[in-house]
Design a protein around this motif. Structure first.
Motif, PDB file in Angstrom:
ATOM      1  N   ARG A  60       0.825  -1.198   0.000  1.00  0.00           N
ATOM      2  CA  ARG A  60       0.000   0.000   0.000  1.00  0.00           C
ATOM      3  C   ARG A  60       0.864   1.254   0.000  1.00  0.00           C
ATOM      4  O   ARG A  60       1.990   1.236   0.474  1.00  0.00           O
ATOM      5  CB  ARG A  60      -0.904   0.006   1.223  1.00  0.00           C
ATOM      6  CG  ARG A  60      -0.108  -0.038   2.512  1.00  0.00           C
ATOM      7  CD  ARG A  60      -0.928  -0.567   3.655  1.00  0.00           C
ATOM      8  NE  ARG A  60      -0.915  -2.013   3.743  1.00  0.00           N
ATOM      9  CZ  ARG A  60      -1.950  -2.753   4.111  1.00  0.00           C
ATOM     10  NH1 ARG A  60      -3.084  -2.183   4.421  1.00  0.00           N
ATOM     11  NH2 ARG A  60      -1.857  -4.053   4.178  1.00  0.00           N
ATOM     12  N   ARG A 106       1.008   6.801   3.724  1.00  0.00           N
ATOM     13  CA  ARG A 106       0.090   7.901   3.990  1.00  0.00           C
ATOM     14  C   ARG A 106       0.769   8.859   4.947  1.00  0.00           C
ATOM     15  O   ARG A 106       1.338   8.452   5.950  1.00  0.00           O
ATOM     16  CB  ARG A 106      -1.181   7.326   4.623  1.00  0.00           C
ATOM     17  CG  ARG A 106      -2.168   8.373   5.054  1.00  0.00           C
ATOM     18  CD  ARG A 106      -3.382   7.704   5.670  1.00  0.00           C
ATOM     19  NE  ARG A 106      -4.270   7.154   4.660  1.00  0.00           N
ATOM     20  CZ  ARG A 106      -4.894   5.976   4.767  1.00  0.00           C
ATOM     21  NH1 ARG A 106      -4.711   5.228   5.816  1.00  0.00           N
ATOM     22  NH2 ARG A 106      -5.683   5.551   3.823  1.00  0.00           N
ATOM     23  N   PRO A 130      -2.515   9.927   9.530  1.00  0.00           N
ATOM     24  CA  PRO A 130      -3.599   8.944   9.682  1.00  0.00           C
ATOM     25  C   PRO A 130      -4.946   9.465   9.202  1.00  0.00           C
ATOM     26  O   PRO A 130      -5.849   8.684   8.941  1.00  0.00           O
ATOM     27  CB  PRO A 130      -3.642   8.679  11.188  1.00  0.00           C
ATOM     28  CG  PRO A 130      -2.328   9.137  11.709  1.00  0.00           C
ATOM     29  CD  PRO A 130      -1.864  10.230  10.822  1.00  0.00           C
ATOM     30  N   LEU A 131      -5.066  10.780   9.066  1.00  0.00           N
ATOM     31  CA  LEU A 131      -6.371  11.314   8.682  1.00  0.00           C
ATOM     32  C   LEU A 131      -6.465  11.638   7.198  1.00  0.00           C
ATOM     33  O   LEU A 131      -7.498  12.083   6.725  1.00  0.00           O
ATOM     34  CB  LEU A 131      -6.674  12.575   9.507  1.00  0.00           C
ATOM     35  CG  LEU A 131      -6.767  12.308  11.008  1.00  0.00           C
ATOM     36  CD1 LEU A 131      -6.896  13.607  11.774  1.00  0.00           C
ATOM     37  CD2 LEU A 131      -7.953  11.417  11.304  1.00  0.00           C
ATOM     38  N   LEU A 186      -7.327  10.528   4.320  1.00  0.00           N
ATOM     39  CA  LEU A 186      -8.035   9.407   3.690  1.00  0.00           C
ATOM     40  C   LEU A 186      -8.414   9.759   2.265  1.00  0.00           C
ATOM     41  O   LEU A 186      -8.829  10.873   1.981  1.00  0.00           O
ATOM     42  CB  LEU A 186      -9.298   9.090   4.502  1.00  0.00           C
ATOM     43  CG  LEU A 186      -9.035   8.752   5.971  1.00  0.00           C
ATOM     44  CD1 LEU A 186     -10.342   8.610   6.717  1.00  0.00           C
ATOM     45  CD2 LEU A 186      -8.226   7.477   6.060  1.00  0.00           C
ATOM     46  N   ALA A 232     -11.066   5.726  -2.378  1.00  0.00           N
ATOM     47  CA  ALA A 232     -10.902   4.442  -1.699  1.00  0.00           C
ATOM     48  C   ALA A 232     -12.025   4.225  -0.690  1.00  0.00           C
ATOM     49  O   ALA A 232     -12.552   3.117  -0.550  1.00  0.00           O
ATOM     50  CB  ALA A 232      -9.544   4.393  -1.003  1.00  0.00           C
ATOM     51  N   ARG A 286      -3.097   2.651  11.766  1.00  0.00           N
ATOM     52  CA  ARG A 286      -2.726   4.027  11.473  1.00  0.00           C
ATOM     53  C   ARG A 286      -3.798   4.765  10.693  1.00  0.00           C
ATOM     54  O   ARG A 286      -3.516   5.515   9.753  1.00  0.00           O
ATOM     55  CB  ARG A 286      -1.386   4.090  10.693  1.00  0.00           C
ATOM     56  CG  ARG A 286      -0.255   3.293  11.309  1.00  0.00           C
ATOM     57  CD  ARG A 286      -0.007   3.629  12.753  1.00  0.00           C
ATOM     58  NE  ARG A 286       0.344   5.034  12.903  1.00  0.00           N
ATOM     59  CZ  ARG A 286       0.065   5.790  13.952  1.00  0.00           C
ATOM     60  NH1 ARG A 286      -0.579   5.283  14.976  1.00  0.00           N
ATOM     61  NH2 ARG A 286       0.435   7.060  13.991  1.00  0.00           N
ATOM     62  N   ARG A 287      -5.058   4.507  11.051  1.00  0.00           N
ATOM     63  CA  ARG A 287      -6.152   5.312  10.488  1.00  0.00           C
ATOM     64  C   ARG A 287      -7.380   5.080  11.364  1.00  0.00           C
ATOM     65  O   ARG A 287      -7.481   4.056  12.046  1.00  0.00           O
ATOM     66  CB  ARG A 287      -6.441   4.969   9.031  1.00  0.00           C
ATOM     67  CG  ARG A 287      -6.852   3.539   8.748  1.00  0.00           C
ATOM     68  CD  ARG A 287      -7.809   3.455   7.575  1.00  0.00           C
ATOM     69  NE  ARG A 287      -9.127   3.973   7.932  1.00  0.00           N
ATOM     70  CZ  ARG A 287     -10.074   4.287   7.066  1.00  0.00           C
ATOM     71  NH1 ARG A 287      -9.862   4.159   5.765  1.00  0.00           N
ATOM     72  NH2 ARG A 287     -11.250   4.731   7.470  1.00  0.00           N
ATOM     73  N   PRO A 288      -8.331   6.010  11.317  1.00  0.00           N
ATOM     74  CA  PRO A 288      -9.545   5.789  12.110  1.00  0.00           C
ATOM     75  C   PRO A 288     -10.287   4.544  11.596  1.00  0.00           C
ATOM     76  O   PRO A 288     -10.165   4.196  10.422  1.00  0.00           O
ATOM     77  CB  PRO A 288     -10.385   7.050  11.875  1.00  0.00           C
ATOM     78  CG  PRO A 288      -9.456   8.038  11.276  1.00  0.00           C
ATOM     79  CD  PRO A 288      -8.376   7.285  10.594  1.00  0.00           C
ATOM     80  N   ASP A 327      -7.124  -0.688   4.381  1.00  0.00           N
ATOM     81  CA  ASP A 327      -6.769   0.666   3.940  1.00  0.00           C
ATOM     82  C   ASP A 327      -5.686   1.301   4.796  1.00  0.00           C
ATOM     83  O   ASP A 327      -5.178   2.374   4.474  1.00  0.00           O
ATOM     84  CB  ASP A 327      -8.032   1.553   3.977  1.00  0.00           C
ATOM     85  CG  ASP A 327      -7.817   2.898   3.326  1.00  0.00           C
ATOM     86  OD1 ASP A 327      -8.103   3.926   3.982  1.00  0.00           O
ATOM     87  OD2 ASP A 327      -7.317   2.935   2.192  1.00  0.00           O
ATOM     88  N   TRP A 355      -4.688  13.159  16.695  1.00  0.00           N
ATOM     89  CA  TRP A 355      -4.245  13.175  15.313  1.00  0.00           C
ATOM     90  C   TRP A 355      -4.580  14.507  14.657  1.00  0.00           C
ATOM     91  O   TRP A 355      -3.925  14.907  13.696  1.00  0.00           O
ATOM     92  CB  TRP A 355      -4.876  12.019  14.535  1.00  0.00           C
ATOM     93  CG  TRP A 355      -4.234  10.703  14.816  1.00  0.00           C
ATOM     94  CD1 TRP A 355      -3.045  10.481  15.456  1.00  0.00           C
ATOM     95  CD2 TRP A 355      -4.728   9.428  14.457  1.00  0.00           C
ATOM     96  NE1 TRP A 355      -2.788   9.137  15.536  1.00  0.00           N
ATOM     97  CE2 TRP A 355      -3.808   8.464  14.919  1.00  0.00           C
ATOM     98  CE3 TRP A 355      -5.872   8.981  13.780  1.00  0.00           C
ATOM     99  CZ2 TRP A 355      -3.988   7.096  14.740  1.00  0.00           C
ATOM    100  CZ3 TRP A 355      -6.054   7.620  13.606  1.00  0.00           C
ATOM    101  CH2 TRP A 355      -5.112   6.684  14.071  1.00  0.00           C
TER     102      TRP A 355
END
Lengths: 200, 338, 637
Positions: free
Chosen positions: B69, B72, B75-76, B78, B82, C293-295, C358, C549
């Protein structure tokens, strides 16, 4: 990590009332717990009735007098209860002191009559399942009256001390009044169940 | 308890494991009854479906963990595209789940519908569950033709049998997996279970609701026989116990009637009419005693009578002290009651 | 002196940071020594002791399991006689369900929820202290009885008539029933505290759609507790009444009903397993977000799934009674509802998978346990779908198949996330990291040992082996698998042992962790590890669901609370706007006295009904002592 002050809390009231108070919500939560308990006890009554051959089992329908008197007193008590709550909201110490004495009496009198209600059931708790469940229903509600009356007495005493004239106390009085309403309201379906279902 | 882990022991485990579940007289997989056969089909179908579902989830997990992958930066951060694709994928998976669940629910209902229920004119047997044995009463509209036995039920092959289940003391559960699913015996609530054996044989059952100290030793046997053999067995069972000419057997009967035995046990044709314990009129012909604890031989009968508390601790049969002579003769007597 | 801010007291904005922290530490501290330990109302101290106590009961229950497996390794074994075995399996189930599984989840919430929502203490802190002592008393009652050979021997759900006055000899079943009263009282108290903390004490700006998923799961769980526990209280009280004073609720000879017990118990008993599972679900979400490492993907779907599960949980209970002879049509409804609850569970699994897909997985021990959870819980959930089918269940009910099922969902679905959660939050609670190396070893031993122990039980059940049997005969084909299972249980035990060793060692000698070793997003990581007694020097203000974050360099806070009394802020239910300041109670010995008085009353009432009357008097005195104002600033306003 650095901090940046973005809000000022110093202007907020020192103690919230009603839905801005934690104890109000706590009282509500305990009401939910006890209401569930009552609902389940009533469900047990109806369940046992549905599998019984005759109902009441080997006993006449309970005597109406003491139970109806208690119902009337409890229903009437809603009035002084509401007044105490209003006076507490207005933080009127004198009136609240009188009101709490009235509520103490108004709580003790049904307890005395309740003692007669048990024998008016005309069946013992160990006679059969019908006897057991009506005693349990009446006993559960009696416990609730006793605990609320104890609470009322302590609060009433408190209102005559130096701690009495205080926002928190007035909040406590309102919560106590709300709980008394609950004690009265939960009695009504139990009264209907114990005294009137056998007469249907 | 000493465990000796030898290579031989471990090697023996392998075939035990692989053959596990394939044969047995008390098995939901080795089935010989109409009901159990339907149930096994459902079991196999649902297990196969669920295995596939599990495998798909694991594949998805492996893929999710090990795909390559892009990095990023936060973490936010997005990617909306996707997110949309994942929403579609999750929604699709949920729809698939709903369909599978609905299908399994329908298959379950269909299987229930398929299980036939015995009616009033089928052979009716009343089963009583007690701590820790099974009372069996063969019902007949003519009271003369009724009889009682214990722990062993004979049925004719290929015919529906109606079992009326009654709990006497605590809750027990009647389960003979090779023939049917289980049903509880609940004091105050009579239940019914229908069984039908497709093939002759001996099928073991066991109490399946914890009922106290000796729940582990409360087995019973359902013996399915061809109609002629069954009818012969019925005729035999209906007869009272016959007086014997053998001296030892007669002495044994005396022992039985004079000692506390008769207070709990009944033997038709004698003065013993106790109902607290199993009916012993034809105990000699039964394959097992003490609710499946021992094969029925004269020796095991004697051992049982001599000390039931050591063999089945806590059960309701007290130890009755008997002299060796008495023990020998009473076991001979009981063994003779075929 | 009436309300209103007429007294000029120092506010937190008036002070420099070091002075502020000193003042807050002084006012919120728990003194050293015995009195401090008994009188503390600090949710972190109480939460820690709750967690440790629950794990002690896990260890005890685990030892019982090893004893059971030793007995079952061989047919007609003489390791344990029937009476001892029956007590042991009852104690194992009761200890695990009532003294470990529910309390540990409550305990994690007691510790974490106030920190996660950004407040200084849990709501009703004295009640919190009381609830711990009551829980401890219940556990001591149960285990002391067992040691004295009067432990309950009727199974963890104590069916009547076996547990009733006629067949349940002695006081064993009464001990069990009263232990229920203790533990349910404790759980109800904590649930009320959690609901009020979450609804009214959240940080300004933390609207309902910004609450961490763990906090949502505890909110739903707490409501489930509130509506489910009264059923078991009613059941256990009725059982004691039947046994002690001759009521006939469960006596069919006098109009009572044997199945009434099962209905009442399972109306509680099914939601009970969701009370255990939903917090674990919340833990999985927390860990997954940090290590992917993401919500977590699909916040709204996750919340709705939690709520749906909580509601549906009340519509399944009859699936425990499929072979009792209830009408077919009714039973079929419960098949449909029991299958349906797989759907919200599935939604959650898919969302976690999407998050991992993801995200960028960091394979540390907490994530390993989450992966282990997915693998094993899905098996348990699928066997749940199997037993939801009435016909399927008629073959496997009360067999080792069901034993396998519920261990897969309880250990796979709740204990794995819990172990991962301990590895995850240990740094926050103690300030030190657990060992990553030992963690991996513990994980693999537990994962492999668990599957080797419990998977074969599915086969044993289908092979006809009923549950709760103290032995089996040599001519049954169960010996090989039982021996295998018993040996495998040693691997599982070794894994748990390693976990305990790691936890104990790391508490003293683990690497120092710092505030936020995992770079996680939620508020508990915004303060030091371990947090100071007052949690936060200033109440945080949030404007998103992942505060740390979103605000990487500078954290927004609210000022204006006073520093010489215990004070926190009450906010509105939906949008978390500041509503009022609220005084938080100081340390008090009264909850301890009240708990002691309650314990004496409850234990005595096992032996005589008059204990309820006489025993209430000390309780009333203790409660008056508790609530009578002491003249501290917090009592007035």
């Amino acid at each position: 990590m650095k901090e940046r002050i973005v809000a000022d809390l110093s202007r907020l009231p020192l103690h919230g009332m009603a839905s801005a108070s934690a104890t109000w919500w706590g009282t509500l939560a305990f009401m939910l717990i006890e209401a569930t308990g009552f609902a389940l006890a009533l469900a047990v009554y109806l369940y046992l009735m549905s599998i019984a051959v005759t109902w009441p089992m080997d006993a006449p329908a309970p005597d109406l007098l003491p139970g109806t008197v208690v119902t009337l007193i409890l229903a009437a008590s809603v009035v002084p209860n509401y007044l105490v709550s209003r006076w507490a909201e207005r933080e009127d110490l004198r009136k609240v002191q009188i009101g709490m004495i009235v509520m103490s009496i108004v709580g003790i009198v049904p307890l005395i009559i309740r003692a007669f209600e048990f024998s008016a059931l005309k069946v013992s708790w160990d006679t059969n399942a019908y006897g057991s469940i009506v005693w349990i229903l009446l006993g559960l509600h009696t416990t609730h009256i006793i605990t609320d009356v104890a609470d009322t007495l302590v609060l009433a005493a408190l209102m005559f001390t130096r701690h009495g004239d205080n926002r928190r106390r007035f909040g406590d009085l309102q919560d106590n009044a709300m709980y008394w309403n609950f004690v009265v309201v939960t009695w009504l379906p139990i009264y209907g169940c114990i005294y009137w279902i056998p007469r249907l | 308890m000493k465990l000796r882990i030898t290579g031989r022991r471990l090697r023996a485990l392998v075939p035990a494991l692989t053959l596990a579940g394939c044969t047995g007289w008390q098995s939901a997989i080795d089935v010989h009854g109409a009901s159990a056969i339907s149930l096994k089909q459902l079991i196999v179908l649902i297990m196969a479906t669920c295995s596939v579902v599990w495998a798909l989830v694991i594949l998805a997990l492996i893929f999710a963990l090990w795909r390559r992958r892009p990095v990023r930066e936060s973490p936010l951060a997005l990617d909306p595209g996707a997110q949309r694709r994942m929403t579609a994928a999750v929604a699709g998976a949920v729809v698939a789940t709903v369909i599978v669940i609905a299908a399994l629910t329908v298959f379950s209902f269909l299987t229930t519908r398929q299980l036939s229920v015995a009616g009033g004119d089928d052979l009716t047997i009343k089963v009583r569950g007690l701590q820790w044995w099974w009372g069996v009463e063969y019902f007949d509209s003519n009271p003369e033709l009724r009889f009682e036995t214990a722990n062993e039920i004979h049925i004719p092959v290929g015919r529906k049998v109606r079992l009326q289940l009654e709990g006497i003391d605590v809750i027990h559960s009647f389960w003979v997996p090779s023939l049917a699913g289980k049903q509880d015996l609940i004091p105050g609530r009579p239940n019914e279970l229908t069984i039908r054996a497709e093939r002759p044989g001996t099928y073991r059952g066991q109490c399946a609701e914890f009922c106290g100290l000796q729940h582990a030793h409360m087995a019973f046997f359902v013996i399915a026989e061809e109609q002629t053999a069954f009818d012969a067995w019925m005729r035999l069972q209906r007869d009272s116990a016959v007086a014997s000419s053998d001296a030892e057997v007669t002495a044994g009967q005396q022992v039985f009637l004079s000692k506390p035995c008769a207070a709990c046990h009944a033997i038709r044709g004698t003065t013993a009419i106790g109902r607290t314990g199993p009916d012993l009129t034809h105990v000699g012909g039964r394959k097992y005693i003490a609710a499946g604890l021992f094969e029925n031989t004269r020796g095991s009968l004697a051992a049982w009578i001599a000390d039931p508390q050591t063999l089945k601790p806590g059960n309701n049969m007290p130890m009755v002290p008997l002299a060796a002579e008495e023990l020998r003769s009473v076991s001979a007597y009981l063994a003779s009651l075929k | 002196m009436r309300g209103g801010d007429t007294t000029p007291e120092e506010l937190d904005t008036d002070m420099e940071r070091p002075a502020l922290e000193a003042a807050l530490a002084e006012i919120w501290k728990t003194p050293e020594g015995m009195w401090g330990a008994l009188a503390t109302v600090d949710h972190k101290i109480i939460g820690r002791r709750y967690i440790i106590t629950a794990f002690v009961f896990l260890a005890f229950g685990g030892v019982l399991a090893i004893l059971m497996r030793a007995q079952l390794a061989q047919p007609e074994s003489r390791v344990l006689g029937p009476d001892r075995y029956n007590q042991i399996f009852t104690m194992h189930g009761s200890s695990m369900m009532f003294l470990f599984a529910v309390p540990v989840m409550e305990a994690m919430a007691v510790y974490l929820v106030p920190l996660m929502v950004g407040t200084r203490n849990i709501a009703f802190p004295r009640l919190n202290a009381f609830s711990y002592w009551i829980f401890l008393a219940g556990g001591v009652l149960l285990w002391t009885s067992f040691v004295l050979d009067m432990g309950p021997d009727v199974g963890w759900f104590a069916y009547v008539p076996l547990s009733g006055p006629q067949y349940g000899v002695g006081k064993r079943a009464d001990v069990w029933a009263q232990m229920i009263t203790f533990t349910e009282l404790s759980a109800l108290a904590v649930s009320v505290e959690i609901v009020v903390t979450i609804l009214k004490q959240r940080a300004p700006g933390m609207s309902l759609d910004r609450i961490p998923l763990f906090v949502w799961s505890m909110l739903v769980t707490s409501f489930v507790v509130i509506v489910a526990m009264p059923a078991v209280m009613l059941a256990s009280t009725s059982l004691i009444l039947d046994r002690l004073v001759g009521t006939h609720l469960f006596n069919p000879a006098e109009g009572g009903d044997v199945l009434l017990w099962q209905h009442l118990f399972w109306f509680f008993g099914h939601p009970e397993v969701y009370i255990i599972f939903l917090p674990a679900v919340g833990m999985v979400s927390s860990i997954t977000a940090a290590f992917a490492r993401r919500p977590v993907f699909g916040y709204l779907a996750m919340v709705l799934a939690l709520i749906a599960t909580g509601i549906l949980a009340f519509g399944l209970w009859v699936h425990h009674m499929f072979v009792t002879g209830l009408p077919r049509l009714g039973e079929s409804f419960f098949t449909a509802s029991s299958m349906a609850i797989a759907i919200p569970a599935g939604i959650q699994i898919f969302c976690w998978l999407a998050t991992l897909w993801d995200g960028k997985p960091i394979f540390r021990t907490p994530l390993l346990f989450v992966i282990g959870f997915i693998v094993t819980f899905v098996i348990g959930g699928l066997t749940g779908v199997m037993v939801a089918s009435v016909p399927f269940d008629t073959q496997v009910h009360d067999t080792y198949f069901v034993v396998a099922h519920f261990h897969y969902v309880l250990i796979g679905g709740a204990v794995f996330p819990l172990l991962g959660a301990i590895y995850y939050w240990f740094p926050k609670i103690t300030g030190r990291m657990m060992s990553e190396r030992l963690g991996r070893w513990a994980f693999w031993l537990i994962f492999v040992g668990f599957n080797m122990t419990f998977f074969p039980m599915h086969i044993l059940g289908l092979q006809g082996m009923p549950r709760r049997i103290y032995t089996y005969q040599p001519d049954m084909p169960w010996h090989g698998l039982n021996l295998f299972v018993s040996m495998s249980s040693l691997i599982l035990a070794a894994g748990f042992l390693l976990f305990f060793v790691d936890a104990i060692r790391s508490a003293r000698r683990g690497l120092l962790s710092g505030d936020n070793p995992w770079d996680a997003p939620s508020l508990e990581w915004a303060t030091s590890s371990p947090p100071p007694s007052f949690n936060f020097a200033y109440i945080p203000v949030v404007n998103g669901a992942n505060p740390l974050w979103e605000q990487r360099d500078v954290v927004a806070v609210a000022g204006g609370l006073r520093t010489h009394r215990r004070e926190l802020v009450i906010t509105t239910v939906a949008a978390a706007e500041p509503d009022a300041r609220e005084a938080s109670p100081r340390n008090s010995i009264w909850p301890f006295w009240a708990a002691l008085a309650t314990t004496v009353m409850l234990i005595s009432s096992i032996f005589t009904p008059w204990a309820v009357v006489w025993g209430s008097i000390p309780i009333v005195i203790a409660l008056i002592g508790w609530f009578w104002p002491k003249g501290t600033p917090e009592d007035e306003s």
